[in-house]
Each structure stands twice: as C-alpha cells, then as structure tokens.
Design an enzyme around this catalytic site. Structure first.
Site, mmCIF file in Angstrom:
data_model
loop_
_atom_site.group_PDB
_atom_site.id
_atom_site.type_symbol
_atom_site.label_atom_id
_atom_site.label_comp_id
_atom_site.label_asym_id
_atom_site.label_seq_id
_atom_site.Cartn_x
_atom_site.Cartn_y
_atom_site.Cartn_z
ATOM 1 N N GLU A 39 0.834 -1.202 0.000
ATOM 2 C CA GLU A 39 0.000 0.000 0.000
ATOM 3 C C GLU A 39 0.875 1.261 0.000
ATOM 4 O O GLU A 39 1.727 1.431 0.872
ATOM 5 C CB GLU A 39 -0.895 -0.011 1.243
ATOM 6 C CG GLU A 39 -1.775 1.212 1.415
ATOM 7 C CD GLU A 39 -2.511 1.216 2.749
ATOM 8 O OE1 GLU A 39 -3.517 1.930 2.860
ATOM 9 O OE2 GLU A 39 -2.075 0.495 3.679
ATOM 10 N N LYS A 108 -10.020 1.697 -1.376
ATOM 11 C CA LYS A 108 -10.128 1.174 -0.010
ATOM 12 C C LYS A 108 -11.476 1.536 0.609
ATOM 13 O O LYS A 108 -11.839 2.708 0.716
ATOM 14 C CB LYS A 108 -8.978 1.744 0.817
ATOM 15 C CG LYS A 108 -8.783 1.150 2.195
ATOM 16 C CD LYS A 108 -7.529 1.782 2.807
ATOM 17 C CE LYS A 108 -7.145 1.176 4.132
ATOM 18 N NZ LYS A 108 -5.921 1.833 4.672
ATOM 19 N N CYS A 142 -5.116 -3.295 3.330
ATOM 20 C CA CYS A 142 -4.704 -3.095 4.718
ATOM 21 C C CYS A 142 -5.847 -3.243 5.733
ATOM 22 O O CYS A 142 -6.262 -4.362 6.045
ATOM 23 C CB CYS A 142 -4.013 -1.737 4.839
ATOM 24 S SG CYS A 142 -2.935 -1.598 6.300
#
Length: 259
Positions: A39, A108, A142
């Site tokens: 990321e 995300k 993440c």
C-alpha cells in the site's frame, strides 16, 4: 496452477519505484503472472493529505506501473492516491495487465480512522474482481482485513484469491498473522498480503491457503516472495467442509434487517 509474486518493498524509499521495476523483472523470469506491491509504497502511507491531492488513473505513477507491466510482461498491482475532482482523494489499487492496460481498480472501503485516514480520503463503495490466467482475484487494502464481510462478498462473487496490499505496523503484526489465515480459512480460498518494510513496518508479508495454512511468509526487509495458487485446492477444501452450501443466507438477510 498460477504463480504470483509479493514484492515487500521499503516504503517511501528514494528508489522504491526502481526497486519495484527490478522485482517485476525478477518475478517474470521466475514464471509469475502477477506481482503485487504494498500500500502506497512509493511515497509512503500518508493518512493526512490535503483535498485535491493525488493523480488520475492515467497519471504518472499509474503510467509507470503500466510501463513496468509491459517491460516485464506480467500483470502489476500497484497503489496510488487517486484524485477525485478536487475533493478528497481515494486510496486505490490499480491492476495493469501484461500489456500495460488498466484491468481493474479498487478504492479502499474501510479507512483507518485511528490514523485520520477517514478525515482525508473518500472511502470506496464497491468490490473489484479480475482474472489472470483463468484465476479470479479480489482486492482489499490493509485495514479492510479487519472486516470479514468484504472477504465473504468476494467468496460469493467467485474470487479464488484476494490480494491485500498493506502498510501494517510492527506493533500490530500479530493481528496480521492471525487475520490473514482466518480470512482464508473461513472463505476457503487464498489470501495474499504484501506488507511494507522499513521504519515502523516489519514486513512479514503472508499468504494463506484455503485450509488456513500459511504457504508463504516474508522476513523483515526487502524481499520477493512467490506463491503458487491451485484452484483444485479450493475445490478440495470446499468438498471436505461444505460450509458454503450450509449457509443460511435467507436467515442472515432477515436478521440483518431487524438490527
């Protein structure tokens, strides 16, 4: 069988993009069909960022990933800050195929509120799947790992492996090592997480198979890991324990509607 590469790169290093290009070439020579990077590894993960920041999907960094894909001859999963018309940007993964063409994007969905990411980015609102070598992949980033709902949605959408670029800190690495196998086991598919190295990050990139077994684990520094993905292993795991056919989706919808 599909081979993928997880490129554990030093986050924010001056030559991070050069390192990525070298790793892509090495991955291609080893027979990998795709390489996935952590990321925001080029600039380093930046939770606090002014409105209007970032670049479009055809901006400099995405273009560099496309060039890397063409030169290496494999698909590239790279991370960018995606501009959103002058407003708050999105934390986005782009997938470029071996010809450098944009294959998929994922923004995300779950923003890391303890770090202020939710105050400075716009969350995504959709999942993304794509196919490489006949194998279907999903994407998460993440903090998404802590939310099992998205991983179950990917399983129901036919994903066989979920790629997880991350900047996961050393002090919570035990959570990473617990949750990746859990997401793989409960969905009976592969989960491949690639983490940043250096500074507050300890690497530890990890891939788990459909039985929840760890099949690849990185150390703490820069490293290129290879993972072999076998669709037959997914079918076998689901035959042994048919949890998907035993689901009560009608009941789940009713229970959720009563909350």
């Amino acid at each position: 069988m599909t081979k993928i590469a997880l490129a554990q790169v030093l986050g924010g290093a001056a030559r991070a993009l050069d390192t990525a290009g070298r790793m892509a070439g090495e991955a291609a020579l080893a027979g990998a069909s795709l390489i996935c990077f952590p990321e925001q590894f080029v600039a380093g993960w930046l939770p606090e960022i002014p409105p209007g920041s970032g670049e479009p999907l055809d901006g400099p960094l995405a273009t560099a990933f496309g060039r890397m894909a063409r030169e290496s001859g494999i698909a590239v999963a790279g991370s960018i800050i995606e501009a959103r018309g002058g407003g708050r940007p999105q934390n986005t993964v782009v997938i470029l195929d071996a010809n450098g063409e944009l294959l998929a994007t994922y923004a995300k969905i779950h923003l890391f509120s303890p770090g202020g990411e939710d105050r400075n980015y716009t969350p995504g609102d959709r999942v993304a799947t794509f196919t490489i070598d006949g194998m279907t992949f999903g994407l998460a980033i993440c903090y998404d790992l802590r939310f099992p709902e998205i991983f179950r949605i990917y399983a129901l959408a036919g994903a066989e492996c979920v790629l997880l670029p991350a900047a996961w800190p050393c002090r919570r690495l035990r959570h990473w090592e617990t949750l990746i196998p859990a997401r793989a086991l409960e969905n009976q598919y592969y989960v491949a997480g690639v983490n940043t190295a250096g500074g507050v990050y300890c690497g530890g990139s990890l891939a788990a198979g459909p039985d929840g077994d760890t099949i690849a684990r990185g150390g703490s520094g820069e490293e290129l890991l290879f993972v072999d993905l076998d669709p037959a292993a997914i079918r076998e795991a689901r035959m042994r324990l048919p949890t998907f056919s035993d689901r009560r989706s009608d009941l789940y919808h009713r229970l959720l509607s009563n909350l």
